[in-house]
Design a protein around this motif. Structure first.
Motif, PDB file in Angstrom:
ATOM      1  N   PRO A 171       0.816  -1.219   0.000  1.00  0.00           N
ATOM      2  CA  PRO A 171       0.000   0.000   0.000  1.00  0.00           C
ATOM      3  C   PRO A 171       0.850   1.269   0.000  1.00  0.00           C
ATOM      4  CG  PRO A 171      -0.781  -1.538   1.646  1.00  0.00           C
ATOM      5  CD  PRO A 171       0.521  -2.073   1.154  1.00  0.00           C
ATOM      6  N   LEU A 172       1.962   1.261   0.743  1.00  0.00           N
ATOM      7  CA  LEU A 172       2.812   2.460   0.798  1.00  0.00           C
ATOM      8  C   LEU A 172       3.406   2.759  -0.578  1.00  0.00           C
ATOM      9  CD1 LEU A 172       4.654   1.886   4.179  1.00  0.00           C
ATOM     10  CD2 LEU A 172       2.726   3.380   3.682  1.00  0.00           C
ATOM     11  N   ILE A 173       3.905   1.710  -1.255  1.00  0.00           N
ATOM     12  CA  ILE A 173       4.493   1.922  -2.579  1.00  0.00           C
ATOM     13  C   ILE A 173       3.422   2.359  -3.565  1.00  0.00           C
ATOM     14  CG2 ILE A 173       5.636   0.744  -4.491  1.00  0.00           C
ATOM     15  CD1 ILE A 173       7.191  -0.852  -2.487  1.00  0.00           C
ATOM     16  N   SER A 174       2.198   1.806  -3.422  1.00  0.00           N
ATOM     17  CA  SER A 174       1.115   2.230  -4.313  1.00  0.00           C
ATOM     18  C   SER A 174       0.832   3.715  -4.140  1.00  0.00           C
ATOM     19  CB  SER A 174      -0.153   1.435  -4.014  1.00  0.00           C
ATOM     20  OG  SER A 174      -0.043   0.137  -4.516  1.00  0.00           O
ATOM     21  N   ILE A 175       0.828   4.183  -2.882  1.00  0.00           N
ATOM     22  CA  ILE A 175       0.580   5.609  -2.649  1.00  0.00           C
ATOM     23  C   ILE A 175       1.688   6.442  -3.293  1.00  0.00           C
ATOM     24  CG2 ILE A 175       0.493   7.385  -0.861  1.00  0.00           C
ATOM     25  CD1 ILE A 175      -0.866   5.249   0.924  1.00  0.00           C
ATOM     26  N   ALA A 176       2.945   5.995  -3.146  1.00  0.00           N
ATOM     27  CA  ALA A 176       4.052   6.740  -3.743  1.00  0.00           C
ATOM     28  C   ALA A 176       3.915   6.779  -5.265  1.00  0.00           C
ATOM     29  CB  ALA A 176       5.387   6.096  -3.345  1.00  0.00           C
ATOM     30  N   ILE A 177       3.596   5.610  -5.870  1.00  0.00           N
ATOM     31  CA  ILE A 177       3.444   5.572  -7.334  1.00  0.00           C
ATOM     32  C   ILE A 177       2.288   6.459  -7.755  1.00  0.00           C
ATOM     33  CG2 ILE A 177       2.870   4.100  -9.286  1.00  0.00           C
ATOM     34  CD1 ILE A 177       4.233   1.802  -7.871  1.00  0.00           C
ATOM     35  N   GLY A 178       1.158   6.369  -7.009  1.00  0.00           N
ATOM     36  CA  GLY A 178      -0.008   7.176  -7.364  1.00  0.00           C
ATOM     37  C   GLY A 178       0.311   8.658  -7.333  1.00  0.00           C
ATOM     38  N   ALA A 179       0.988   9.116  -6.265  1.00  0.00           N
ATOM     39  CA  ALA A 179       1.333  10.540  -6.158  1.00  0.00           C
ATOM     40  C   ALA A 179       2.249  10.943  -7.300  1.00  0.00           C
ATOM     41  CB  ALA A 179       1.992  10.813  -4.805  1.00  0.00           C
ATOM     42  N   LYS A 180       3.195  10.066  -7.634  1.00  0.00           N
ATOM     43  CA  LYS A 180       4.163  10.400  -8.677  1.00  0.00           C
ATOM     44  C   LYS A 180       3.494  10.479 -10.048  1.00  0.00           C
ATOM     45  CE  LYS A 180       8.842   9.299 -10.027  1.00  0.00           C
ATOM     46  NZ  LYS A 180       9.213  10.715 -10.084  1.00  0.00           N
ATOM     47  N   VAL A 181       2.683   9.476 -10.359  1.00  0.00           N
ATOM     48  CA  VAL A 181       2.013   9.461 -11.660  1.00  0.00           C
ATOM     49  C   VAL A 181       1.058  10.647 -11.773  1.00  0.00           C
ATOM     50  CG1 VAL A 181       0.375   8.175 -13.078  1.00  0.00           C
ATOM     51  CG2 VAL A 181       2.239   6.989 -11.978  1.00  0.00           C
ATOM     52  N   ALA A 182       0.291  10.920 -10.689  1.00  0.00           N
ATOM     53  CA  ALA A 182      -0.663  12.031 -10.735  1.00  0.00           C
ATOM     54  C   ALA A 182       0.060  13.348 -10.969  1.00  0.00           C
ATOM     55  CB  ALA A 182      -1.470  12.077  -9.444  1.00  0.00           C
ATOM     56  N   SER A 183       1.182  13.586 -10.241  1.00  0.00           N
ATOM     57  CA  SER A 183       1.864  14.873 -10.395  1.00  0.00           C
ATOM     58  C   SER A 183       2.542  14.971 -11.755  1.00  0.00           C
ATOM     59  CB  SER A 183       2.871  15.072  -9.270  1.00  0.00           C
ATOM     60  OG  SER A 183       3.764  13.993  -9.209  1.00  0.00           O
ATOM     61  N   GLU A 184       3.057  13.834 -12.264  1.00  0.00           N
ATOM     62  CA  GLU A 184       3.695  13.878 -13.581  1.00  0.00           C
ATOM     63  C   GLU A 184       2.693  14.200 -14.684  1.00  0.00           C
ATOM     64  OE1 GLU A 184       5.614  10.124 -13.702  1.00  0.00           O
ATOM     65  OE2 GLU A 184       7.493  10.940 -12.937  1.00  0.00           O
ATOM     66  N   PHE A 185       1.571  13.468 -14.703  1.00  0.00           N
ATOM     67  CA  PHE A 185       0.571  13.721 -15.746  1.00  0.00           C
ATOM     68  C   PHE A 185      -0.020  15.118 -15.604  1.00  0.00           C
ATOM     69  CE2 PHE A 185      -0.422   9.006 -16.798  1.00  0.00           C
ATOM     70  CZ  PHE A 185       0.645   9.014 -17.658  1.00  0.00           C
ATOM     71  N   SER A 186      -0.247  15.562 -14.354  1.00  0.00           N
ATOM     72  CA  SER A 186      -0.761  16.915 -14.167  1.00  0.00           C
ATOM     73  C   SER A 186       0.229  17.930 -14.716  1.00  0.00           C
ATOM     74  CB  SER A 186      -1.018  17.181 -12.681  1.00  0.00           C
ATOM     75  OG  SER A 186      -1.897  16.224 -12.158  1.00  0.00           O
ATOM     76  N   GLY A 187       1.527  17.687 -14.481  1.00  0.00           N
ATOM     77  CA  GLY A 187       2.545  18.602 -15.001  1.00  0.00           C
ATOM     78  C   GLY A 187       2.533  18.640 -16.519  1.00  0.00           C
ATOM     79  N   VAL A 188       2.338  17.455 -17.144  1.00  0.00           N
ATOM     80  CA  VAL A 188       2.274  17.405 -18.608  1.00  0.00           C
ATOM     81  C   VAL A 188       1.061  18.185 -19.110  1.00  0.00           C
ATOM     82  CG1 VAL A 188       1.872  15.858 -20.554  1.00  0.00           C
ATOM     83  CG2 VAL A 188       3.567  15.267 -18.843  1.00  0.00           C
ATOM     84  N   PHE A 189      -0.114  17.959 -18.460  1.00  0.00           N
ATOM     85  CA  PHE A 189      -1.326  18.682 -18.874  1.00  0.00           C
ATOM     86  C   PHE A 189      -1.114  20.185 -18.721  1.00  0.00           C
ATOM     87  CE2 PHE A 189      -3.893  14.768 -17.428  1.00  0.00           C
ATOM     88  CZ  PHE A 189      -3.672  14.169 -18.647  1.00  0.00           C
ATOM     89  N   ALA A 190      -0.525  20.590 -17.586  1.00  0.00           N
ATOM     90  CA  ALA A 190      -0.319  22.017 -17.335  1.00  0.00           C
ATOM     91  C   ALA A 190       0.628  22.605 -18.377  1.00  0.00           C
ATOM     92  CB  ALA A 190       0.223  22.228 -15.927  1.00  0.00           C
ATOM     93  N   ALA A 191       1.654  21.840 -18.765  1.00  0.00           N
ATOM     94  CA  ALA A 191       2.596  22.340 -19.772  1.00  0.00           C
ATOM     95  C   ALA A 191       1.899  22.524 -21.111  1.00  0.00           C
ATOM     96  CB  ALA A 191       3.770  21.382 -19.913  1.00  0.00           C
ATOM     97  N   PHE A 192       1.026  21.543 -21.482  1.00  0.00           N
ATOM     98  CA  PHE A 192       0.243  21.689 -22.714  1.00  0.00           C
ATOM     99  C   PHE A 192      -0.635  22.928 -22.642  1.00  0.00           C
ATOM    100  CE2 PHE A 192       1.009  17.220 -23.956  1.00  0.00           C
ATOM    101  CZ  PHE A 192       1.110  17.375 -25.318  1.00  0.00           C
TER     102      PHE A 192
END
Lengths: 229, 121
Positions: free
Chosen positions: A201-222
């Motif tokens: 569960p801890l690693i899932s939370i870390a992956i989730g936070a990372k993926v969410a912030s990365e994709f959000s950053g990509v959307f924001a850059a677009f």
């Protein structure tokens, strides 16, 4: 003409290769090899009721760390390219439907994303899909407004924190169990309970936070560069 | 069940073929990007299909599947885990593809790959 013929020739050769393989496939009836081992011992070894998550995060956790690195490189490249070479298009105002949907839907979408991430070891879901769903709520908020996102320090901070904690959780295993990303440094608990399955569960939370912030950053850059219209 | 099995395989193979055809024959670079993601989806479908076993259920142990009979009642979890990786990497590559495509078409003044003379050698 030459072009069409050569394209058809390539596809025909590929199709013939595939057709040559098909008769040897048949329909398997039993699990074989490593899949059988994962299905038989997965829950016992990792404590995760979801065997797919057990494979992704526990058995092949190192590969998942590599996948996170690939995703990081790709999203960083996208943001870097769009920052260096802005397209210079202003976002057009949202339609009324999008505008109103963007006020209502993000909250349930976020709730669903949290459920996805927190229950990754119990039901279908996990850090990657959960993070993507979370980023889609961010995208909807952004599409529902005319403003352009400014410089954000929090997205890269969350991303870095999530990446570092994934690595540190891995090194915890090195210190206490002599193995990188050992899942059993925390007790595996009772499979099927929310608090169980060791580090998963801890690693899932870390992956989730990372993926969410990365994709959000990509959307924001677009959005900043206007590439989404 | 056998019909379903081969329908899924045919759909996956068809998506790969259509995607490859699009990549090879389309002129607009954004359509090529779209065809590329189609082929990607087809490959993912074929990977999930390769782990399918008839009459079995999802690889999650709960009330209907007990741990002791899991190996005899669930489909292969390994291809599904691989496909999750594949989907995420596919999205990242597609995003990069689209960004480079949009930039290239802006810089060269055309989205037609036949007229992107800078890419020829």
């Amino acid at each position: 003409m030459i072009r069409t013929v050569s394209v058809l020739a390539i596809l025909l050769v590929l199709g013939a290769l595939a057709a040559a393989v098909v008769p040897h496939l048949g329909m398997p009836r039993e699990l074989a090899g490593v899949g059988r081992e994962y299905a038989r011992d997965g829950m016992e070894v990792t404590g995760s009721a979801n065997l797919v998550t057990a494979v992704i995060v526990a058995y092949r956790g190192l590969d998942t760390l590599g996948e996170v690195v690939v995703l990081f490189c790709a999203s960083t490249s996208v943001v870097l390219i769009l920052t260096l070479f802005p397209l210079g298009v202003r976002p057009s105002p949202p339609s009324r439907i999008v505008e109103h949907t963007a006020r209502v839907l993000p909250a349930p979408i976020l709730l669903f994303a949290f459920y996805f991430i927190a229950h990754s070891h119990l039901s279908p879901g996990g850090g990657f899909p959960g993070g993507t769903v979370m980023a889609s709520a961010f995208l909807l908020v952004m599409l529902g407004s005319t403003s352009v996102p400014g410089r954000s320090g929090s997205l890269p901070a969350i991303e870095a924190l999530a990446g570092i904690s994934f690595g540190l959780l891995g090194f915890w295993g090195v210190l206490t169990a002599g193995q990188f990303l050992n899942n059993r440094v925390l007790g595996t608990g009772t499979p099927g309970q929310l608090v169980s399955a060791g580090l998963i569960p801890l690693i899932s939370i870390a992956i989730g936070a990372k993926v969410a912030s990365e994709f959000s950053g990509v959307f924001a850059a677009f959005r900043k560069t206007g590439g989404m219209e | 069940m056998s019909l379903f099995y081969w329908t899924v395989a045919g759909t996956g193979a068809g998506l790969v073929i259509v995607g490859l055809w699009g990549v090879l024959s389309r002129k607009n670079i954004l359509r090529i990007a779209l065809a590329f993601t189609l082929a990607d989806t087809g490959v993912n479908l074929l990977l999930v299909w390769s782990g399918f076993l008839p009459g079995r259920t999802t690889p999650i142990i709960d009330g209907t599947v007990t741990a002791s009979e899991a190996a005899a009642s669930v489909v292969d979890p390994l291809p599904q885990a691989l496909v999750l990786t594949s989907i995420v990497i596919g999205v990242a590559v597609a995003a990069l593809f689209v960004v480079v495509a949009v930039l290239a078409s802006r810089r060269l003044g055309t989205a037609d790959v036949r007229r992107m003379k800078e890419l020829r050698w």
